[in-house]
Scaffold this motif. Sequence first.
Motif, short mmCIF file in Angstrom:
data_model
loop_
_atom_site.label_atom_id
_atom_site.label_comp_id
_atom_site.label_asym_id
_atom_site.label_seq_id
_atom_site.Cartn_x
_atom_site.Cartn_y
_atom_site.Cartn_z
N PHE A 1 -9.77 5.26 -5.20
CA PHE A 1 -8.42 5.00 -4.66
C PHE A 1 -7.79 6.28 -4.15
O PHE A 1 -6.97 6.25 -3.24
N GLN A 2 -8.18 7.40 -4.74
CA GLN A 2 -7.60 8.66 -4.29
C GLN A 2 -7.87 8.91 -2.82
O GLN A 2 -7.03 9.45 -2.12
N MET B 1 1.09 6.76 -6.51
CA MET B 1 -0.20 7.31 -6.95
C MET B 1 -0.41 8.77 -6.54
O MET B 1 -1.28 9.43 -7.08
N ILE B 2 0.35 9.26 -5.54
CA ILE B 2 0.11 10.64 -5.11
C ILE B 2 0.40 11.58 -6.27
O ILE B 2 1.49 11.55 -6.83
N PRO B 3 -0.57 12.37 -6.66
CA PRO B 3 -0.37 13.21 -7.82
C PRO B 3 0.72 14.26 -7.57
O PRO B 3 0.92 14.70 -6.43
N PHE C 1 2.34 1.69 -3.38
CA PHE C 1 1.26 2.11 -4.27
C PHE C 1 0.91 3.58 -4.02
O PHE C 1 0.75 4.38 -4.94
N GLN C 2 0.86 3.93 -2.73
CA GLN C 2 0.50 5.30 -2.37
C GLN C 2 1.53 6.30 -2.92
O GLN C 2 1.17 7.30 -3.53
N PHE D 1 -11.05 3.81 5.08
CA PHE D 1 -10.25 3.05 6.03
C PHE D 1 -11.13 2.27 7.00
O PHE D 1 -10.79 1.16 7.40
N PHE E 1 0.64 17.60 -5.21
CA PHE E 1 -0.38 17.45 -4.18
C PHE E 1 0.13 18.00 -2.85
O PHE E 1 1.25 17.73 -2.46
N HIS F 1 -5.00 20.56 0.78
CA HIS F 1 -5.28 19.15 0.52
C HIS F 1 -5.83 18.96 -0.89
O HIS F 1 -6.96 18.51 -1.09
N MET G 1 -7.92 6.86 -0.56
CA MET G 1 -7.00 6.07 0.24
C MET G 1 -5.57 6.60 0.09
O MET G 1 -4.78 6.56 1.04
N VAL G 2 -5.25 7.05 -1.09
CA VAL G 2 -3.88 7.46 -1.39
C VAL G 2 -3.55 8.79 -0.71
O VAL G 2 -2.46 8.98 -0.19
N THR G 3 -4.50 9.69 -0.72
CA THR G 3 -4.28 11.00 -0.08
C THR G 3 -5.34 11.19 1.00
O THR G 3 -6.26 11.98 0.83
N PRO G 4 -5.21 10.44 2.09
CA PRO G 4 -6.27 10.49 3.11
C PRO G 4 -6.40 11.88 3.74
O PRO G 4 -5.40 12.52 4.04
N PHE H 1 0.83 -1.20 0.00
CA PHE H 1 0.00 0.00 0.00
C PHE H 1 0.86 1.25 0.00
O PHE H 1 0.60 2.20 -0.74
#
Lengths: 158, 396
Positions: free
Chosen positions: B93-94, A26-28, A22-23, B110, A31, A36, B96-99, A19
């Motif tokens: 998914f976003q 994937m974070i653009p 992956f995170q 979550f 960002f 936020h 989760m990726v940028t909580p 995860f």
Amino acid sequence: MPIQIKRHLIILAILIAAFVVFQQLMIPESFGELGHYRANSLEDNELFDIHYAGQESCYECHEDISDLKEMDLHYDLSCETCHGPGTDHNLSPDSVELFIPDDRNFCGLCHAKNTARNEDAVFQIELKEHNPDKNCTYCHNPHAPWELRNQDPQEENF
Amino acid sequence: MENHYDHLQEMLTRVDGFIYPNEIELHWGILVVVYPYVTGLVAGAFILASLERVFNVKVLKPTYHIALLTALAFLLTATLPLVSHLSQPGRAFQIMVTPNPNSAMAIFGFVYLWYLMVVLLLEIWFDYRRDIVIWSREKKGLLKWVYKIMTIGIFDLSPKSIEWDKKIGYFITVVGIPSAFLLHGYVGFIFGSVKANPWWSSVLMPVIFLFSAMVSGIALVMLVYMIVSFIRRVKIDMKVLDTIAKYLFYILIIDFSLEALDQIHRIYEAEESFEIISLLVSGKLSITLGLIQLFLGTLIPLFALGLFQLYKPANRIRKWVYFIVGFLVLIGIFFMRWNVVIGGQLFSKSFYGFTSFKLQLIGSEGLWMAILWMVVPVLILAFLLWLLPPWKRVPE
């Protein structure tokens, strides 16, 4: 510790690691720079076509209408509220014409009797009773609605 | 531009009184109704399962695994109505990726994941581990490998190891109960915390959602148990049905009382929003709230189940009545979600007017899409019952 727990802890660790990887992927880009959200989205939004020109740009050419409008109750309505977005017309005034509403129902969007609408703020009429066979613009100049006309609007320039 | 005005004029024919421009069209349609409904079924089914395990209601043993698998089947699809509502699956998914810890909605991902991965999957795994190992030895072909993978490489069936399975399974169920409460209380919280909407903004909302979830989940497991028994051509254990019906009755009373309390509170407080809400309830929601949710979905089931606590007619009659009651309760709770989600968007926040909701048949927000997300979990449940049949478990 029983093997069940050990095995599940290993799986959990793998899932968490996957995860995190992956995170990170994937974070653009950009960002969180400003808050936020993706800071680049501001630039993306700038790229959208502009549709509304704003009434100041209308007044550059239509000063007569601006003067007329300032005198009467529609003074605080922006031109594009009724005529629609005007950027195209602003860029090529000869080839692009704006929408000229000429329909009782159109005026009725604001002025039809509606008990929930504040009577002090918006003047309202019963569309079916108030000169039902005539267009609103037959008597009212839409730019100065209380300047009632007594001649055919076709002959007048407004 | 003319098209725009034509559309606006058509939309305005659906409006009564005054409404702000952004309230004319509803943003949340039937899919957002399906989502809390499905989540509620999950929480309810799990809580029924935990009755057997933690609170030691031995009669309910035949429904224990059915309840767990039902919860899993519906949980797997719970977020899909939302994903198709967003129409951009990547956004799921976003979150989760940028909580974003400040957003209740964003953190739900979550909460969902915790419940799916840590509670439900683990509990089912520990519960079935012994059977999975035995099946992985007995079955042939592809199925053998499926079970082998499901064992995650642990084939130890010593009594000590089985004892551990039970202990851990029990522990997870104990953790699972507050988690199930959290899962559905959270859904209620998302609505209840919208302070701008007087129809939603109520501190009772999470509790009401939770109890209505329990009602719907219990009714669903009761129906699944009856249908599975019918398909397998085995006799339904009336003791099981009577016990489930008894719990359904108790929880339905609590749910009804809480909702009544919420409404009485609104009526007595009579805040400035009260007038528009009473018009909403007596007008646009009169059928879905008064007739379906209250009369068909609550009062008739309460009366029937209450009567059976005092007087028990023949098994055949009880079976049919339980079936009808379960069905009515499920419809009633669906419309409870409908009345919350759709009802809350029908009136203007100026409190001076209403808009209407026109349900589309096709399209990504339409009725067929909603039906799809209700049918898919049933198919998944059928698959899970085939893969992990509770009635074929190897006796110890």
